[in-house]
Structures are given as structure tokens and as C-alpha cells.
Design an enzyme around this catalytic site. Structure first.
Site, PDB file in Angstrom:
ATOM      1  N   ARG A  63      -1.917   8.433   1.707  1.00 37.50           N
ATOM      2  CA  ARG A  63      -1.163   8.132   0.488  1.00 37.50           C
ATOM      3  C   ARG A  63      -0.131   9.232   0.299  1.00 37.50           C
ATOM      4  O   ARG A  63      -0.360  10.397   0.631  1.00 37.50           O
ATOM      5  CB  ARG A  63      -2.086   8.060  -0.742  1.00 37.50           C
ATOM      6  CG  ARG A  63      -2.946   6.793  -0.806  1.00 37.50           C
ATOM      7  CD  ARG A  63      -2.104   5.545  -1.029  1.00 37.50           C
ATOM      8  NE  ARG A  63      -2.898   4.330  -1.196  1.00 37.50           N
ATOM      9  CZ  ARG A  63      -3.203   3.500  -0.221  1.00 37.50           C
ATOM     10  NH1 ARG A  63      -2.810   3.773   1.023  1.00 37.50           N
ATOM     11  NH2 ARG A  63      -3.898   2.395  -0.458  1.00 37.50           N
TER      12      ARG A  63
ATOM     13  N   GLU B 177       6.989   4.282  -4.173  1.00 38.67           N
ATOM     14  CA  GLU B 177       7.252   3.114  -3.336  1.00 38.67           C
ATOM     15  C   GLU B 177       7.724   1.951  -4.198  1.00 38.67           C
ATOM     16  O   GLU B 177       7.148   1.726  -5.261  1.00 38.67           O
ATOM     17  CB  GLU B 177       5.980   2.717  -2.562  1.00 38.67           C
ATOM     18  CG  GLU B 177       5.524   3.789  -1.585  1.00 38.67           C
ATOM     19  CD  GLU B 177       4.275   3.389  -0.794  1.00 38.67           C
ATOM     20  OE1 GLU B 177       3.815   2.235  -0.954  1.00 38.67           O
ATOM     21  OE2 GLU B 177       3.766   4.223  -0.022  1.00 38.67           O
TER      22      GLU B 177
ATOM     23  N   HIS C 235       5.213   1.063   4.263  1.00 36.39           N
ATOM     24  CA  HIS C 235       3.799   0.833   3.984  1.00 36.39           C
ATOM     25  C   HIS C 235       3.321  -0.438   4.680  1.00 36.39           C
ATOM     26  O   HIS C 235       2.618  -1.273   4.088  1.00 36.39           O
ATOM     27  CB  HIS C 235       3.553   0.740   2.474  1.00 36.39           C
ATOM     28  CG  HIS C 235       2.152   1.115   2.094  1.00 36.39           C
ATOM     29  ND1 HIS C 235       1.862   1.810   0.947  1.00 36.39           N
ATOM     30  CD2 HIS C 235       0.960   0.898   2.699  1.00 36.39           C
ATOM     31  CE1 HIS C 235       0.545   2.000   0.859  1.00 36.39           C
ATOM     32  NE2 HIS C 235      -0.023   1.450   1.922  1.00 36.39           N
TER      33      HIS C 235
END
Length: 354
Positions: free
Chosen positions: A264, A293, A312
Site C-alpha cells: 500500500r 489513487e 494498482h
């Protein structure tokens, strides 16, 4: 541990999966009543998309969906259309199987732990091990074999021989030895790398199942960073791991190291990382996750020639739904038998609620 189930059990599938996988779930046990109405779900934008695209239900469709939520005992995935009021709309739910692994901060942020005190949450840990391990190999090879140079020279039709380097004998440090971390270890060993694993002090190490050259508890991370020619971060996001890689840790890495973050973004000081990349202290970085994000256009990572920006998506593959269904079906059998479920989210690890 859950209590053995006697009567019918209503399952609501809350994100898109293929029809044959729905039938597999139905065949687990005759007591299961499986509701799957894809017309009421956000449409997938790509394979294994569990967030989905835009959805505009009619009043009748919305009423039907709320009816299904109210009847459900088990949810396959979080309902993306009712995250805020899910506890109120699904009061009977005893178990939610997520399609993601890092759900701890999300569950904490939504207050589900106290708003759904009788609900068990299970993660998709291990489901994404294969694609994420392959992503790590891709990044390491990309920098060690000079892929950027090859593509740049090809674009300008320039022929100039050069020498890359091999992964064999190089040191790989993997921080986080869950399902994904263990797969990264195995892949690293397949390339004959020297692999050091880092995890919490209580981690149970099985040398036969996990061929590490060395193990260190997380409190000794600094002692191995100087050896980390390749550093892979795949630890969970907890209060203890937040910001664990900063300027000091990056400075301890050997010059020319490659950094890979598939955990993360909150685990890394991104400003310090950008500085280490600009200075040349790090040869490169493969980043699948970021503190914010989508990654903002003003982020320096976009334009850095020694950074691979992945949206991602390193964990997503066309085999994901099958793997998640395998996990869900196994957990269903356990739930029905009153046995412990796999990948239960430890709510105590989330820290105090804000």
C-alpha cells in the site's frame, strides 16, 4: 469459529463473476440459496473488475436490490453501491468474503467492526500471489536487463550493444511473508537469488515450505536493508507499518537497488522515494500502489524514466475470479460445518477507531 448451519443459507453475489463460477458456488451444498442478478450490478470494465463501471438502477431495480441485501446471510464481496449504509441494509449478514486482500483500513474507515459486530470479514489473501509475484519478476528483469534502454534505442533505430546483469546470486529482501510474499520468495529462488524474508517476530517459519536463505523479524529490518539489491514491500497496512520505508531506510539500501511496492502506498514516504530515484541512489522502482489513487497528474513518478507506474493492476488477471471462487467455496464448506474460516480479518490489528 462459526456455528454449524442447519437451514437454508442465502448468499448474495455483489460483484460480477462468470456464470459458470456462480454454478460452482450453488453446487457446494443443497442448503445454499444463491442470488446473482448481474443486471443489478455495476458492469465490469475489464476482467475481474469488482468495482465496476457506472450503474443507474431504476426505482424497481433498486427496490429489488435492497430486498436481496435485506435477505442475505452471506455477501460475496462488498456492495459498491451501498458502502455507507450497508450495515443498515444488510442486517442479517454474518459473513462477507472480500475480493481484495488489504481491506483492514477500509473496514476501519467505514466503521463496520462496530456497526456490524456479528459479521465476519474474510480477505482474498493468496488469490493475487501469482500475478503479483510475476509483476515483481517483470520489474526486476526490466531494470537488470535494460528494457528501457532497448525500447529507447529501438524507437530511434539505434544499434549499440551493451551488457545487462543477472538475477542469479543477487539479494532479494521480501518484507511481508503472507501468501503473496511467500510466492515472491519462491519465484526469487527459482531465479537462484539469495532471498531474505522479513515478518513479525511471531511468524512461523517452515524451511521446507519457504526456502529462505535468512529470516529476520520486522524489528531488525534495518540490519538487512544494506544487502537488499532488490526490495519488495508486501506487508499489510497497519498502524505499525504505515510509513515504514522513509528516507533513512532508503539510504540504507545499496546504491543501484531496485524498489518494488505491491503493498500500500501509505507504507512509503513517497517524497523521500522520489528523491532517492532522482539522485540515482536507486536504480529504479516498480510501483503498483500509491498514497493517493488515482495517481495525480502532478506526481513526479509519471515522468521519471527509472519508475514503472502501474495503476494498482499488478494483482488483477483473467484468472482472478476463478481463484476467488475457489477460496469462497472452501470457506463456504467451513462456514456450513462451523469450522474456522480462511483469511479472517483480525479486527484487533486495525488499531483504535478514529
Amino acid at each position: 469459529m462459526t456455528s454449524p448451519m442447519e437451514g437454508p443459507l442465502k448468499i448474495l453475489i455483489a460483484s460480477f463473476i462468470e456464470a459458470d463460477l456462480v454454478e460452482r458456488i450453488r453446487r457446494v451444498d443443497p442448503r445454499l440459496v444463491v442470488a446473482y442478478e448481474p443486471g443489478l450490478l455495476r458492469p465490469p470494465r475489464y476482467a475481474a473488475d469488482h468495482k465496476g463501471g457506472a450503474l443507474d438502477r431504476t426505482p424497481e431495480q433498486e427496490a429489488r436490490w435492497r430486498e436481496l441485501l435485506g435477505e442475505a446471510d452471506i455477501l460475496f464481496d462488498f456492495d459498491q453501491t451501498h458502502l455507507e449504509d450497508l450495515p443498515e441494509l444488510a442486517p442479517r449478514v454474518r459473513w462477507i468474503q472480500s475480493t481484495s486482500s488489504g481491506i483492514g483500513p477500509f473496514v476501519q474507515r467505514m466503521g463496520y467492526a462496530h456497526r456490524m459486530p456479528d459479521t465476519v470479514f474474510t480477505r482474498a489473501s493468496g488469490v493475487h500471489a501469482q500475478p503479483l509475484a510475476e509483476f515483481c519478476v517483470m520489474v526486476m528483469l526490466m531494470f537488470r536487463k535494460g528494457l528501457h534502454r532497448v525500447m529507447r534505442d529501438q524507437e530511434r533505430k539505434h544499434w549499440e550493444r551493451y551488457a545487462g546483469t543477472d538475477l542469479e546470486g543477487k539479494t532479494l529482501v521480501v518484507v511481508g511473508l503472507g501468501g503473496v510474499g511467500r510466492e515472491v520468495v519462491r519465484v526469487g529462488k527459482a531465479f537462484r537469488m539469495r532471498v531474505i524474508g522479513v515478518d513479525r517476530p511471531g511468524f512461523r517459519l517452515d524451511p521446507d515450505a519457504l526456502p529462505l536463505d535468512e529470516f529476520r523479524p520486522s524489528g531488525e529490518l534495518h540490519s538487512v536493508l544494506g544487502q537488499a539489491e532488490h526490495l519488495v514491500l508486501i506487508a499489510p497496512h497497519t498502524p505499525e507499518t504505515e510509513g515504514m520505508i522513509g528516507a533513512r531506510e532508503l539510504a540504507l539500501l545499496p546504491r543501484g537497488a531496485v524498489f518494488i511496492n505491491i503493498a500500500r502506498g501509505a507504507l512509503v514516504d513517497e517524497e523521500a522515494l522520489a528523491d532517492a530515484l532522482r539522485s540515482g541512489h536507486l536504480a529504479g522502482a516498480g510501483l503498483d500502489v500509491f498514497a493517493e489513487e488515482p495517481l495525480p497528474p502532478e506526481s513526479p513518478f509519471w515522468e521519471m524514466p527509472n519508475v514503472l507506474v502501474c495503476p494498482h493492476s499488478a494483482s488483477t488477471s483473467d484468472g482472478e475470479n476463478r481463484r476467488i471462487t475457489d477460496l469462497f467455496c472452501e470457506n463456504l464448506r467451513r462456514f456450513l460445518a462451523g469450522q474456522p474460516l480462511i483469511n479472517v480479518l483480525d479486527l484487533e490489528e486495525l488499531g483504535p477507531r478514529d
